[in-house]
Every structure is written in structure tokens, then in C-alpha cells.
Design an enzyme around this catalytic site. Sequence first.
Site, PDB file in Angstrom:
ATOM      1  CG  LEU A  10     -10.068  -6.897   9.619  1.00 30.92           C
ATOM      2  CD1 LEU A  10      -8.744  -6.652   8.895  1.00 30.92           C
ATOM      3  CD2 LEU A  10     -10.527  -5.595  10.277  1.00 30.92           C
ATOM      4  N   GLY A  11     -12.111 -10.414   9.225  1.00 28.42           N
ATOM      5  CA  GLY A  11     -12.300 -11.552  10.138  1.00 28.42           C
ATOM      6  C   GLY A  11     -11.533 -12.770   9.649  1.00 28.42           C
ATOM      7  CE  LYS A 178      -7.450   3.216   8.291  1.00 26.43           C
ATOM      8  NZ  LYS A 178      -8.546   2.258   8.325  1.00 26.43           N
ATOM      9  CG  ASN A 182     -10.639   6.196   6.327  1.00 33.45           C
ATOM     10  OD1 ASN A 182     -10.587   5.630   7.412  1.00 33.45           O
ATOM     11  ND2 ASN A 182      -9.965   5.712   5.293  1.00 33.45           N
ATOM     12  CB  SER A 250     -12.820   0.425   2.234  1.00 35.07           C
ATOM     13  OG  SER A 250     -12.835   1.677   2.879  1.00 35.07           O
TER      14      SER A 250
END
Length: 297
Positions: A10-11, A178, A182, A250
Amino acid sequence: MIAILGAGSLGRLWAASLPSGRVAFIARPAELPGASIRYRFRPFNGPETDIHVPWLTAGDIPEVVLVTTKAGDTFEAIAGVIDRFPRQTPILLFQNGLGSQQRVAARWPEHPVLAASTTEGANRPEPDLLVHAGTGDTWVGPMTESAGHQLNTVVELLNASGLTIHPEQAILQRLWQKLVINAGINPYTALLDCPNGDILASALYQDTIDRLCHELSELMRASGQGEQTPEALRHQIETVARKTARNTSSMRADVLNGRTTEINFINGYLAKLGKDLGIQTPVNQMLTQRVQQLSTH
Ligand code: NAD
Ligand code: KPL
């Protein structure tokens, strides 16, 4: 300058999307960083490009710090570098689940701490390749009082990325939405080692999902997140599982790659919250324990 703590998937997506020259990665305190981080960026549409991102230098004062570490690494990662930044520097947390954001906001209330919930998808099939696998939306909102005043500035800074950003005053509510999804997908995919859509027909899912949604509904009500029936929550979970049917979650990806999962910040967070609120959460506890066992060997 926008600083990024956590040079993972993500970074690197944010670093590749923001204008070059405006972004730098923050090195770990003990790290002697080299010249720059280099990787290939495969955008959702269009040709691959080469990205070079410098390290933040001692004299650089960032306008905002994006924290893109995993939830379990976040507190220590921030603690290691926060003294380098003035008090007014906004800290924007991108972690999945809940628990890590509140811990940071409680520890550094003097900093404007914000949290983001994003549906962007990025992964690294090779160490030097970043793939923008799915485009989505990012909601950003305040976790501390001082962050409210900085929200529009932070959103404007992020808008330079070309990604879709929305200011969201009720960010906790968005993170909860979210979290529910998840909690109802990720542990099943990890335990069953299957893509998201395949959980729906499994015995484990069929035997536990109604009780899980009952726990989620009770926890939401007791923590002021509104009334949602277990049936409505199950419908939301199954809609996302069908929409992302071929995706590897993920959590399954973390298990397959031998990485620590974020279970403690998803079903583990919910089980702990249940304990604090006096609500029974046997399904969240069972899923947490079973996923924890997957990562220990
Ligand atoms: P990742 O494991 O690819 O990246 C995390 C990076 O943080 C790693 O490079 C790690 O070395 C680095 N790190 C750990 N401790 C550090 C420290 N002390 N100082 C500096 N760097 C440190 O994880 P990711 O996929 O980028 O996910 C980051 C967070 O964003 C997670 O909470 C995840 O759930 C959330 N998220 C990711 C995506 C995605 O598409 N990847 C989408 C939505 C949310
Ligand atoms: O957010 C996700 C994840 O994998 O963490 C879902 C919605 C389950 C999509 O894969």
C-alpha cells in the site's frame, strides 16, 4: 513533502501515485537507508513505469505522514519515529481492522491522528514489482480532536495522487463496516485456504455464519454503531464474497506467505470487545484461535 512509513504494497501504491518529488519513505530508526527505493509499477490501466522514491532526510518536515504498516507493527513503527516530527504533523493510519487506530490516537492525542479506510488493492508478486490490482475509494476521517481541522488539508494533499479520496467525519463507522466484511470473509478463506467466493458453500461457513452475524449485530449495537440485523450483515458479507469471488483475501495471502495475519485486529478485536462489554463471542473466539494456530507453524 508527504512521508510514508511502511514501504510495502500500500505504501508503494501511494508513493507511485503521488507526484514524484513530493513523496519520501521514512526509514526505521536503526536503518541506514540507501539512495532510494526503486521498483516497477504496474498501474491498473496503462504501461509499467519505473519508480524511485527517496528516503526522508533529517531536515525534511512532512506535511502529513501516511502509515502503511500492518496493524500489528503500527504502534511500534510510529513510536520509533514520531519524535522527529512537530506536534501539528498529521498522522494518517491505513490499517485494516480496528484496535490499532484507537491505540495510536490514545497514545498521541496531541497529534492530529486520522484514519483511512480504502478499497484500493495493491500487491507485490515480486519484491521489485508493485501491482495496482484494483481501483477503489479511500475515506479519510479524524481519530483525534485536533485532526478535525486538518481533514480537508490532508484530503487535498492526497488528491494529488489521482486516487479517489473522500473526507469522512464518521470514519469509525466506515471502519466498522469494513470490519464486519473482513470478519465474515477473511478467517474462513485462511482456514479453508480458498478464494473468497468458495467459503459460501463450505460446512464451516454454513455452520457458523448466522451465529457470527448475531455476535456482530450485538457488538455493533452495544458499541453505538447502530442497529443492523444479523440477516442484513450476512447479506452484506455474502454480497462482497460473491463480488470478489476469485480474490485471495489479505488474510489467506498472509498465511500462504508465512506472514503474521491481522486476525487480532479483526475477529480478535471483536472477541476482546465482547469481553469488555459482557457479550459472548464464541464464534469470533474460535475463528481467532484457529487462524492464530495457522501462523504459528
Ligand atoms: P505490507 O506487509 O506489504 O507492507 C507493510 C510494510 O511495513 C512492510 O514493507 C514492512 O517491512 C513495513 N514495516 C513494518 N514495520 C515497520 C517499521 N517499524 N518501520 C517501517 N516500516 C515497517 O502490507 P500492505 O499490504 O501494504 O498493508 C498495510 C496495511 O494496509 C494493512 O493493515 C492492510 O490491511 C492495509 N490495506 C492494504 C491494502 C492493499 O491492497 N495492500 C488494501 C487495504 C488496506
Ligand atoms: O478486504 C478484503 C481483504 O482481503 O482483506 C476483502 C473484502 C475480503 C477482499 O478480499
